[in-house]
Design an enzyme around this catalytic site. Structure first.
Site, PDB file in Angstrom:
ATOM      1  N   GLY A 216       0.808  -1.297   0.042  1.00 24.74           N
ATOM      2  CA  GLY A 216      -0.046   0.069   0.034  1.00 24.74           C
ATOM      3  C   GLY A 216       0.886   1.116   0.025  1.00 24.74           C
ATOM      4  N   ASN A 217       0.240   2.305   0.381  1.00 21.27           N
ATOM      5  CA  ASN A 217       1.069   3.621   0.397  1.00 21.27           C
ATOM      6  C   ASN A 217       0.328   4.472   1.526  1.00 21.27           C
ATOM      7  OD1 ASN A 217      -0.892   5.371  -1.026  1.00 21.27           O
ATOM      8  ND2 ASN A 217      -0.209   4.231  -2.893  1.00 21.27           N
ATOM      9  N   ARG A 218       0.946   5.678   1.538  1.00 22.08           N
ATOM     10  CA  ARG A 218       0.567   6.576   2.805  1.00 22.08           C
ATOM     11  C   ARG A 218      -0.607   7.412   2.241  1.00 22.08           C
ATOM     12  NH1 ARG A 218       4.958   6.401   6.179  1.00 22.08           N
ATOM     13  NH2 ARG A 218       6.829   5.973   4.989  1.00 22.08           N
ATOM     14  N   ALA A 283      -3.827   7.548  -5.061  1.00 20.64           N
ATOM     15  CA  ALA A 283      -2.559   7.172  -5.384  1.00 20.64           C
ATOM     16  C   ALA A 283      -2.606   5.501  -5.764  1.00 20.64           C
ATOM     17  CB  ALA A 283      -1.671   7.475  -4.101  1.00 20.64           C
TER      18      ALA A 283
END
Ligand code: PMT
Length: 407
Positions: A216-218, A283
């Site tokens: 995943g990402n932030r 994102a």
């Protein structure tokens, strides 16, 4: 930097009349008055004598900085009983009791709240609160229908535990829902995106490694949610395609939840079939594990490393055939302008909003963002650090300029 006034507060410069009628949930109206003021509105409170049994007018006077009228014969201002109605940009009645709904439906003016509702030409939002049997009673339902047919808007009542201890429909909507409904109502009356369908993506994606792990990402979703709210506030019908984020769905927005890039692509293909604009603030992961395991990956006793093969994900915005005005974001940590300019034609965008996600206060998880907008005609616009809501309006201003005329 172009000259502009940031639109930070959704109810800036508006005069909101808050009507309060007698219900145990009156205490929540105090928070509503405070939050309306924090949203930039001038708030003027009118109450019924029954409401004043539950909560003191002094509470509202302290929160709004304005006199509160309970007794229409005691108003200090000449003709005050109708002047309040004339000043209103919108009237919210919260809580609105069964008695209040009956008064409004029948055009009665027996107290300051009903009188103001009758005298005003501003849009009216009602947030009912009562016992569930009173709400379900045919008399109340007929009154609701009459009021809806006259263009009065409703928020709630919500299902849940009631003051009586019973469970059912009758709870006052929560303050963010009431304010969201008010913003939507005002947008639908006067907003410059009325009749438009704006699609927004927000948040990151979770690409599964096995049933318990993911890549995943932030991304918190804040930037996309701010755009969705701002578009709703300007009267648009908004579809928000959201990755796994911890944000409440804003009132009046159609939300589609997804986990992976593949799911986001399908959701956006459907949503953009009839949209006027697509704004890709999400994102999405560029890569996903090529062979996600069916069972939890176990660590062998002597294992010192694990190699995961990644497969490239589709570029969602580049794959979408249309969608109307096409807006992308560029999240960069270096060479912002070069990378943003490359993405603009590659993804067939009208403009791209570039943010340096390593700059303080910008990018992932923050309340603020500092952006540079690169247009397909070569124009470049730089902006200072602003709230994400203010950035959202800058983007929508530019979307509006590019919209096709409405048929
Ligand atoms: O959610 P927040 O915490 O508020 O943070 C906001 C943000 C930093 C996520 C947001 O401002 C932002 O920059 N979003 C774009 C993030 C990104 O994926 O940027 P990118 O430069 O990798 O991608 C360029 C564009 O292509 C983006 O519009 C992206 O949505 C889109 N894209 C990317 C990958 C992919 N597989 N498909 C895409 O459509």
């Amino acid at each position: 930097m172009p000259a502009f006034t940031p639109r930070d507060l959704p109810l800036q410069d508006l005069h909101i009349v808050l009507g309060v009628t007698g219900s145990i949930s009156c205490y929540k109206a105090a928070d509503l008055a405070s939050k309306l003021r924090q949203a930039g509105a001038a708030v003027e409170v009118v109450m019924t004598p029954a409401a004043a049994q539950f909560i003191s007018p002094l509470t509202f006077r302290s929160l709004t900085g304005r006199d509160v009228i309970v007794d229409m014969f005691q108003a200090a201002e000449a003709e005050a009983h109708v002047e309040v109605a004339r000043r209103a940009d919108a009237m919210v009645i919260a809580p609105a009791t069964a008695d209040c709904l009956a008064s409004l439906a029948h055009g009665l003016a027996g107290d300051m709240v009903a009188l103001t509702a009758l005298a005003t030409r501003a849009p009216i939002l009602l947030a009912p609160a009562m016992d569930n049997h009173m709400w379900e009673h045919p008399a109340t339902q007929e009154n609701v229908l009459t009021l809806r047919e006259r263009g009065v808007a409703f928020v709630g009542p919500m299902e849940g535990r009631l003051a009586s201890g019973r469970t059912g429909a009758g709870r006052l909507a929560e303050v963010p829902q009431i304010i969201g409904a008010l913003r939507q109502l005002l947008g639908q009356r006067t907003g410059d995106l009325r009749g438009r369908h704006i699609v927004v993506s927000a948040g990151g994606t979770h690409e599964p490694l096995d049933p318990v792990r993911f890549i995943g990402n932030r991304s918190s979703g804040r930037m996309g949610f701010a755009i969705a709210e701002a578009a709703r506030d300007r009267g648009a019908f908004v579809t928000l395609v959201a990755g796994p984020v911890a944000l409440e769905t804003p009132w009046g927005i159609q939300r589609v939840d997804i986990q992976t890039v593949a799911e986001m692509l399908v959701a956006l293909e459907q949503a953009t079939a009839d949209s006027d604009a697509i704004i890709m603030a999400a994102a999405p992961a560029d890569f996903r594990p090529a062979h996600p395991a069916d069972h939890k990956i176990k660590k062998a006793p002597d294992q010192s490393s694990l190699t995961i093969e990644l497969a490239q994900n589709p570029d969602i915005i580049a794959s979408l055939p249309g969608g109307g005005v096409r807006v992308g974001f560029a999240a960069e940590t270096r060479n912002l302008a070069d990378y943003a300019r490359q993405k603009l034609p590659a993804k067939r965008l009208h403009f791209i909003v570039a943010n340096d996600v390593s700059a303080p206060g910008s990018g992932f998880g923050t309340e603020t963002n500092q952006v540079v907008i690169f247009h397909d005609d070569g124009r470049v616009e730089e902006f200072p650090l602003l709230s994400k809501y203010a950035v959202a309006h800058l983007i929508l201003d530019r979307v509006r300029e590019r919209l096709q005329p409405q048929s």
